[in-house]
Write a protein that holds these residues in place. Structure first.
Motif, mmCIF file in Angstrom:
data_model
loop_
_atom_site.group_PDB
_atom_site.id
_atom_site.type_symbol
_atom_site.label_atom_id
_atom_site.label_comp_id
_atom_site.label_asym_id
_atom_site.label_seq_id
_atom_site.Cartn_x
_atom_site.Cartn_y
_atom_site.Cartn_z
ATOM 1 N N PRO A 179 14.167 27.256 0.805
ATOM 2 C CA PRO A 179 14.300 25.875 1.280
ATOM 3 C C PRO A 179 13.473 25.548 2.508
ATOM 4 O O PRO A 179 13.181 24.375 2.768
ATOM 5 C CB PRO A 179 15.798 25.757 1.586
ATOM 6 N N GLY A 180 13.069 26.543 3.261
ATOM 7 C CA GLY A 180 12.250 26.291 4.433
ATOM 8 C C GLY A 180 10.930 25.617 4.115
ATOM 9 O O GLY A 180 10.331 24.979 4.991
ATOM 10 N N LEU A 181 10.492 25.711 2.854
ATOM 11 C CA LEU A 181 9.214 25.115 2.473
ATOM 12 C C LEU A 181 9.218 23.596 2.626
ATOM 13 O O LEU A 181 8.168 22.994 2.814
ATOM 14 C CB LEU A 181 8.878 25.486 1.020
ATOM 15 N N MET A 182 10.389 22.972 2.534
ATOM 16 C CA MET A 182 10.458 21.512 2.658
ATOM 17 C C MET A 182 11.222 21.066 3.896
ATOM 18 O O MET A 182 11.580 19.891 4.008
ATOM 19 C CB MET A 182 11.100 20.883 1.411
ATOM 20 N N SER A 183 11.445 21.974 4.829
ATOM 21 C CA SER A 183 12.258 21.613 5.991
ATOM 22 C C SER A 183 11.582 20.563 6.855
ATOM 23 O O SER A 183 12.246 19.702 7.445
ATOM 24 C CB SER A 183 12.571 22.853 6.830
ATOM 25 N N ARG A 184 10.251 20.593 6.941
ATOM 26 C CA ARG A 184 9.550 19.659 7.828
ATOM 27 C C ARG A 184 9.554 18.227 7.314
ATOM 28 O O ARG A 184 9.258 17.297 8.062
ATOM 29 C CB ARG A 184 8.123 20.141 8.068
ATOM 30 N N GLU A 185 9.882 18.036 6.024
ATOM 31 C CA GLU A 185 10.003 16.681 5.470
ATOM 32 C C GLU A 185 11.445 16.361 5.107
ATOM 33 O O GLU A 185 11.711 15.372 4.408
ATOM 34 C CB GLU A 185 9.093 16.517 4.256
ATOM 35 N N GLY A 186 12.357 17.186 5.593
ATOM 36 C CA GLY A 186 13.770 16.895 5.415
ATOM 37 C C GLY A 186 14.250 16.955 3.980
ATOM 38 O O GLY A 186 15.243 16.300 3.636
ATOM 39 N N TRP A 187 13.551 17.713 3.104
ATOM 40 C CA TRP A 187 13.953 17.855 1.705
ATOM 41 C C TRP A 187 14.073 16.501 1.015
ATOM 42 O O TRP A 187 14.925 16.279 0.153
ATOM 43 C CB TRP A 187 15.273 18.642 1.591
ATOM 44 N N ALA A 188 13.189 15.577 1.388
ATOM 45 C CA ALA A 188 13.266 14.207 0.870
ATOM 46 C C ALA A 188 12.557 14.093 -0.482
ATOM 47 O O ALA A 188 11.544 14.755 -0.739
ATOM 48 C CB ALA A 188 12.636 13.236 1.859
ATOM 49 N N ILE A 224 0.845 -1.193 0.000
ATOM 50 C CA ILE A 224 0.000 0.000 0.000
ATOM 51 C C ILE A 224 0.881 1.242 0.000
ATOM 52 O O ILE A 224 1.996 1.234 0.526
ATOM 53 C CB ILE A 224 -0.986 0.050 1.190
ATOM 54 N N ALA A 225 0.360 2.292 -0.615
ATOM 55 C CA ALA A 225 1.068 3.565 -0.648
ATOM 56 C C ALA A 225 0.746 4.341 0.618
ATOM 57 O O ALA A 225 -0.310 4.940 0.745
ATOM 58 C CB ALA A 225 0.665 4.371 -1.877
ATOM 59 N N SER A 226 1.670 4.288 1.577
ATOM 60 C CA SER A 226 1.605 5.223 2.680
ATOM 61 C C SER A 226 2.397 6.454 2.260
ATOM 62 O O SER A 226 2.629 6.680 1.066
ATOM 63 C CB SER A 226 2.134 4.597 3.970
ATOM 64 N N SER A 227 2.818 7.235 3.213
ATOM 65 C CA SER A 227 3.432 8.512 2.857
ATOM 66 C C SER A 227 4.250 9.030 4.021
ATOM 67 O O SER A 227 3.960 8.729 5.188
ATOM 68 C CB SER A 227 2.329 9.527 2.500
ATOM 69 N N ILE A 228 5.249 9.841 3.705
ATOM 70 C CA ILE A 228 5.952 10.580 4.738
ATOM 71 C C ILE A 228 4.973 11.408 5.560
ATOM 72 O O ILE A 228 5.203 11.715 6.733
ATOM 73 C CB ILE A 228 7.039 11.473 4.098
ATOM 74 N N ASN A 229 3.829 11.706 4.937
ATOM 75 C CA ASN A 229 2.804 12.495 5.622
ATOM 76 C C ASN A 229 2.094 11.726 6.725
ATOM 77 O O ASN A 229 1.341 12.327 7.497
ATOM 78 C CB ASN A 229 1.781 13.014 4.607
ATOM 79 N N ALA A 230 2.308 10.421 6.824
ATOM 80 C CA ALA A 230 1.740 9.696 7.955
ATOM 81 C C ALA A 230 2.245 10.269 9.278
ATOM 82 O O ALA A 230 1.587 10.147 10.312
ATOM 83 C CB ALA A 230 2.077 8.211 7.861
ATOM 84 N N LEU A 231 3.407 10.917 9.238
ATOM 85 C CA LEU A 231 3.936 11.585 10.435
ATOM 86 C C LEU A 231 3.280 12.939 10.679
ATOM 87 O O LEU A 231 3.398 13.490 11.777
ATOM 88 C CB LEU A 231 5.444 11.767 10.310
ATOM 89 N N GLY A 232 2.649 13.502 9.664
ATOM 90 C CA GLY A 232 1.849 14.703 9.861
ATOM 91 C C GLY A 232 2.554 16.023 9.677
ATOM 92 O O GLY A 232 1.883 17.052 9.524
ATOM 93 N N TYR A 233 3.861 16.057 9.659
ATOM 94 C CA TYR A 233 4.574 17.334 9.696
ATOM 95 C C TYR A 233 4.463 18.159 8.416
ATOM 96 O O TYR A 233 4.226 19.376 8.493
ATOM 97 C CB TYR A 233 6.044 17.101 10.079
ATOM 98 N N PRO A 234 4.617 17.588 7.223
ATOM 99 C CA PRO A 234 4.636 18.437 6.032
ATOM 100 C C PRO A 234 3.372 19.269 5.823
ATOM 101 O O PRO A 234 3.453 20.422 5.389
ATOM 102 C CB PRO A 234 4.831 17.425 4.890
ATOM 103 N N ASN A 235 2.198 18.697 6.109
ATOM 104 C CA ASN A 235 0.943 19.409 5.838
ATOM 105 C C ASN A 235 0.234 19.923 7.087
ATOM 106 O O ASN A 235 -0.889 20.416 6.993
ATOM 107 C CB ASN A 235 -0.010 18.485 5.064
ATOM 108 N N ASN A 236 0.888 19.822 8.230
ATOM 109 C CA ASN A 236 0.257 20.310 9.460
ATOM 110 C C ASN A 236 0.104 21.824 9.392
ATOM 111 O O ASN A 236 1.089 22.547 9.222
ATOM 112 C CB ASN A 236 1.108 19.914 10.658
ATOM 113 N N PRO A 252 4.485 22.633 12.851
ATOM 114 C CA PRO A 252 5.461 22.099 13.807
ATOM 115 C C PRO A 252 6.647 21.471 13.097
ATOM 116 O O PRO A 252 6.520 20.927 11.997
ATOM 117 C CB PRO A 252 4.659 21.027 14.557
ATOM 118 N N MET A 253 7.803 21.533 13.716
ATOM 119 C CA MET A 253 8.973 20.826 13.210
ATOM 120 C C MET A 253 9.012 19.431 13.828
ATOM 121 O O MET A 253 8.488 19.207 14.920
ATOM 122 C CB MET A 253 10.242 21.596 13.553
ATOM 123 N N PRO A 254 9.634 18.486 13.140
ATOM 124 C CA PRO A 254 9.759 17.134 13.699
ATOM 125 C C PRO A 254 10.538 17.144 15.009
ATOM 126 O O PRO A 254 11.343 18.056 15.250
ATOM 127 C CB PRO A 254 10.517 16.364 12.616
#
Length: 292
Positions: free
Chosen positions: A189-198, A107-119, A123-125
């Protein structure tokens, strides 16, 4: 296993995974709400993964399932629509696959399962690198749906014994799109900081799907994915110092190394990314088109 049902088969990852599996000798059943062009699968169905009948028809003859059908961003529907459709689809697919005795699902989960990118609260991780044990902070319906999908996988395994691999995809695009996105993000670059620029190239995402189908695993495996480097071609330590100075770093990050811990993908699934957009290794394999 010989035949794989791919849901969301007209999406980018669905088409890329279909093409990769076909190149490696699999038969593919494609299921999608619609198709923008002819699909290369030998069995192509139009249907809705929230429909019991449509999924039942699509599962006929399938030995495994790769489930990508979903609303892929919280902005593409109301919170209720995004959560309902995504979680309904995953439950319907895994429930029916498990009840039929199918032994493997991806199944396709996502880095977003952690919630940070779209919160929406920004919040930062709690720390980097992010991994499968990182504490979530969820404030949007899409991220919530991905966390619930992983719980649904655990339910399906417990009830039916179906083994499920949940792939936590980061930003996944073809190389030309990733290059364009990298230029845009480099301006802020701050736009992707919460997902670690992954990020992950589309070809590597397709390889990860095949690895998840073939790996000798049991139970439910949640695996974070990333290219080995960051989307922004700067030392990771510089990005952290400038855009995430308050986030603890659990281990030394050398060079442009990713901030996603991909140990599970490497050691359990045997998957390591082969491509980077910064060194010329990224490819765009042709997607075969089956004539009507």
């Amino acid at each position: 296993m010989t035949r794989v049902l791919i849901t969301g088969a007209d999406g980018e990852i669905g088409r890329a995974a279909s093409a990769d599996l076909l190149r490696h000798g699999y038969e593919v059943t494609a299921l999608s709400l619609s198709y923008g062009s002819h699909h290369p699968a030998d069995r192509v169905l139009v249907g809705d993964t929230t429909s019991v009948d449509d999924v039942a028809a699509a599962l006929d003859g399938a030995d495994a399932v790769a489930h990508f059908a979903a609303i892929p961003h919280p902005s593409l529907g109301t919170p209720y629509e995004v959560f309902r459709i995504n979680t309904d689809s995953t439950f319907n697919v895994l429930e029916q696959a498990g009840a039929r005795g199918i032994r493997r699902a991806v199944i396709a989960s996502s880095i977003n399962a952690l919630g940070y990118p779209n919160n929406p609260h920004g919040p930062m991780p709690p720390s980097f690198p992010l991994d499968e044990r990182s504490t979530p902070d969820v404030g949007d319906a899409y991220s919530l749906s991905k966390g619930v999908d992983e719980q649904t996988a655990r339910y399906a395994h417990r009830r039916y014994g179906i083994d499920v691999v949940a792939l936590r995809f980061p930003l996944v695009k073809w190389p030309e799109v990733l290059h364009a996105t990298a230029k845009e993000i480099a301006a802020d670059p701050g736009l992707m900081s919460r997902e670690g620029w992954a990020y992950l190239t589309m070809a590597d995402a397709a390889r990860a799907v095949r690895a998840a189908l073939e790996a000798p695993v049991t139970g439910v495996v949640v695996a974070g994915l990333s290219a080995e480097d960051t989307l922004i071609d700067l030392p990771t330590s510089v990005l952290l110092a400038d855009y995430a100075p308050s986030v603890p770093v659990a281990r030394e990050i050398v060079g442009t190394r990713t901030l996603i811990d991909t140990t599970v993908a490497a050691t359990v699934l045997g998957f390591r990314p082969a491509e980077s957009i910064h060194d010329g290794t990224a490819t765009h394999p042709p997607i075969p088109v089956r004539t009507p």
